[in-house]
Design a protein around this motif. Structure first.
Motif, PDB file in Angstrom:
ATOM      1  N   LEU A  51       0.838  -1.191   0.000  1.00  0.00           N
ATOM      2  CA  LEU A  51       0.000   0.000   0.000  1.00  0.00           C
ATOM      3  C   LEU A  51       0.874   1.242   0.000  1.00  0.00           C
ATOM      4  O   LEU A  51       1.738   1.421   0.871  1.00  0.00           O
ATOM      5  N   ASN A  52       0.646   2.089  -0.966  1.00  0.00           N
ATOM      6  CA  ASN A  52       1.391   3.330  -1.136  1.00  0.00           C
ATOM      7  C   ASN A  52       1.161   4.259   0.061  1.00  0.00           C
ATOM      8  O   ASN A  52       0.017   4.556   0.420  1.00  0.00           O
ATOM      9  N   ALA A  53       2.241   4.711   0.673  1.00  0.00           N
ATOM     10  CA  ALA A  53       2.117   5.641   1.796  1.00  0.00           C
ATOM     11  C   ALA A  53       1.471   6.958   1.376  1.00  0.00           C
ATOM     12  O   ALA A  53       0.956   7.698   2.223  1.00  0.00           O
ATOM     13  N   ASN A  54       1.470   7.252   0.074  1.00  0.00           N
ATOM     14  CA  ASN A  54       0.859   8.485  -0.435  1.00  0.00           C
ATOM     15  C   ASN A  54      -0.620   8.322  -0.754  1.00  0.00           C
ATOM     16  O   ASN A  54      -1.274   9.298  -1.138  1.00  0.00           O
ATOM     17  N   SER A  55      -1.163   7.118  -0.621  1.00  0.00           N
ATOM     18  CA  SER A  55      -2.550   6.875  -0.990  1.00  0.00           C
ATOM     19  C   SER A  55      -3.504   7.724  -0.152  1.00  0.00           C
ATOM     20  O   SER A  55      -3.363   7.817   1.069  1.00  0.00           O
ATOM     21  N   LYS A  56      -4.510   8.300  -0.811  1.00  0.00           N
ATOM     22  CA  LYS A  56      -5.528   9.105  -0.124  1.00  0.00           C
ATOM     23  C   LYS A  56      -6.718   8.252   0.309  1.00  0.00           C
ATOM     24  O   LYS A  56      -7.645   8.751   0.948  1.00  0.00           O
ATOM     25  N   ASN A  57      -6.698   6.993  -0.058  1.00  0.00           N
ATOM     26  CA  ASN A  57      -7.830   6.101   0.253  1.00  0.00           C
ATOM     27  C   ASN A  57      -7.343   4.836   0.952  1.00  0.00           C
ATOM     28  O   ASN A  57      -7.695   3.718   0.580  1.00  0.00           O
ATOM     29  N   GLN A  58      -6.541   5.010   1.991  1.00  0.00           N
ATOM     30  CA  GLN A  58      -5.924   3.855   2.631  1.00  0.00           C
ATOM     31  C   GLN A  58      -6.917   2.876   3.265  1.00  0.00           C
ATOM     32  O   GLN A  58      -6.743   1.662   3.141  1.00  0.00           O
ATOM     33  N   PRO A  59      -7.977   3.329   3.962  1.00  0.00           N
ATOM     34  CA  PRO A  59      -8.906   2.354   4.555  1.00  0.00           C
ATOM     35  C   PRO A  59      -9.525   1.430   3.519  1.00  0.00           C
ATOM     36  O   PRO A  59      -9.624   0.214   3.726  1.00  0.00           O
ATOM     37  N   GLU A  60      -9.955   1.998   2.390  1.00  0.00           N
ATOM     38  CA  GLU A  60     -10.554   1.179   1.340  1.00  0.00           C
ATOM     39  C   GLU A  60      -9.505   0.294   0.668  1.00  0.00           C
ATOM     40  O   GLU A  60      -9.761  -0.874   0.356  1.00  0.00           O
ATOM     41  N   ALA A  61      -8.326   0.863   0.446  1.00  0.00           N
ATOM     42  CA  ALA A  61      -7.266   0.102  -0.218  1.00  0.00           C
ATOM     43  C   ALA A  61      -6.827  -1.094   0.621  1.00  0.00           C
ATOM     44  O   ALA A  61      -6.486  -2.150   0.084  1.00  0.00           O
TER      45      ALA A  61
END
Length: 455
Positions: A338-348
């Motif tokens: 999981l990309n640390a830059n992701s804006k949608n971490q819970p869903e990802a």
């Protein structure tokens, strides 16, 4: 990892056109919605990934692979989206130098939400904090897959102590693929026949390579990454690292003998080094065009080869020089991070754990999938179709296999070391350094990189 770069240019171009026309949907098979393991519990107790409010979420996932492999990946994404209609996942294939392109995107604060990570890149991503620590979520009730469901030996560099930074999407024990028709045309027994009579060894392999050379073909394509190189070292009873992770190659005569063996075969012309092929020409294309009789790989070439109905192929273990019928096999593994830059971490996070869960792996790996399961209870997907005939050799290789990052293949634990060693093998296979000089250079590089990492 080498499979990222073995596509021919023509295949990449065809697929790129197809991808553009379909807006990112790779035409995967209908979703397999069977749930298993913890997937059922997760579905009962949790809202869809979009959340109870009906929020729509769009995610991206990047991976390497040939067109047939990408269809396999899409199956699991389709299955998740069918259960979670508020979540849309776009699969973005990355042809060419996958690692460099991903690193460039991440360093710029961008990149996909989820992405495949090879065993040689993982330690670098952990070091520069480009990916998320998955430990807490993976052990929670929200996760579709729990860490204890995976074979312990497959974590490799993705697990540091008890901390998890990537989950094994699958595993890929290495075997040799061979072209049945070419062996028949050459008047040779098949590798299976040699194996059955107990003579599938280095001497026979050399004879086979020389036979195809006399027919103006190649017996085998040799690659320079850790799996194909360690397979030869282990097939001779040699070691690069001992069982405690100590580097021993410089003192191991069996390892040196293995490098001499494969180096001499390349010099002799019966084996061709993949790094000397014309740009865009990979071992997969050579095998399908009948130019080479054998290639070394995991299951990742099987979907592509199976689509070629005129191609008759099967698996065989690597030949040995120890008197044993089989020896240790390399087991490349890939991880989903999981990309640390992701804006949608819970869903990802939900997508990530579904993708590697029993349900996700069954959707991907059944019906000539591109790997074998990394999670318990799914071995039947490898053998149930009988493609190829001796698919069981993949499972057998896993039982004696070693993944990159395990003690006997510990180079993966030192950031950048695997790539440095690969470049030194490249020089040897191009005839620019002999095996003895190569071992000396590898030894120096191991000492330097290990000391640097320890600071």
């Amino acid at each position: 990892m080498k499979r990222m770069t073995t596509l021919s240019i023509s295949i990449i171009l065809i697929f790129s056109i197809f991808l553009s026309a379909c807006g990112g949907n790779n035409g995967g098979a209908p979703a397999n919605t069977t749930t298993g393991g913890n997937a059922g519990n997760a579905k009962e107790t949790n809202a869809p990934a979009g959340g109870e409010t009906g929020k729509k979420v769009e995610l991206t996932m990047s991976a390497w692979g040939n067109p047939a492999e990408l269809k396999v990946y899409q199956r699991a994404l389709d299955a998740f989206m069918k259960e979670n209609p508020n979540t849309k996942i776009k699969l973005i294939p990355v042809p060419g130098d996958y690692e460099q392109k991903i690193m460039t995107e991440l360093s710029g604060g961008a990149g996909p939400d989820l992405f495949y990570v090879g065993d040689g890149l993982m330690s670098k991503l952990i070091e520069n904090k480009s990916i998320v620590d998955l430990t807490e979520f993976a052990n929670s009730e929200l996760s579709y897959a729990k860490p204890d469901e995976f074979a312990p030996g497959l974590w490799g560099p993705a697990k540091v102590g008890e901390n998890i930074f990537g989950m094994p999407v699958d595993s890929n024990p290495m075997v040799l693929y061979y072209n049945k028709k070419l062996f028949k045309d050459a008047g040779l027994k098949t590798p299976q026949e040699y194996f059955d009579e107990g003579s599938w060894n280095w001497e026979t392999f050399k004879m086979v390579a020389e036979t195809f050379q006399s027919m103006k073909k190649y017996g085998f394509v040799q690659e320079n990454w850790w799996g194909p190189m360690l397979n030869w070292i282990w097939s001779n009873g040699g070691e690069m690292y001992d069982e405690n992770g100590n580097y021993v190659m410089d003192k191991n005569d069996k390892a040196k003998e293995a490098l001499v063996f494969i180096s001499d075969l390349v010099k002799g012309g019966g084996v061709i080094y993949s790094g000397s092929l014309p740009q865009g020409q990979g071992q997969d294309a050579m095998f399908m065009s009948q130019q080479v009789a054998m290639v070394g790989a995991g299951r990742w070439l099987t979907p592509m080869f199976s689509e070629n109905k005129s191609l008759e192929f099967d698996y065989i273990p690597y030949p040995t020089n120890t008197g044993n019928k089989t020896e240790t096999a390399a087991v490349p593994a890939a991880y989903l991070a999981l990309n640390a830059n992701s804006k949608n971490q819970p869903e990802a996070l939900k997508v990530l754990t579904y993708y590697v869960s029993k349900a996700g792996q069954e959707a991907r790996l059944a019906d000539t999938g591109n790997a074998i399961p990394s999670i318990a209870g799914l071995d039947y997907v490898v053998t149930d179709k009988g493609i190829p005939e001796h698919a069981q050799y993949l499972l057998d290789a896993r039982e004696k296999g070693v993944s990159f990052g395990a003690p006997r293949a510990a180079a993966a634990l030192v950031p950048g070391l695997g790539q440095d060693i690969q470049e030194l093998y490249d020089l040897m296979l191009l005839g620019k350094a002999d095996p003895e000089a190569t071992i000396a250079a590898i030894t120096k590089k191991v000492q330097e990189k290990t000391a640097e990492a320890a600071k």
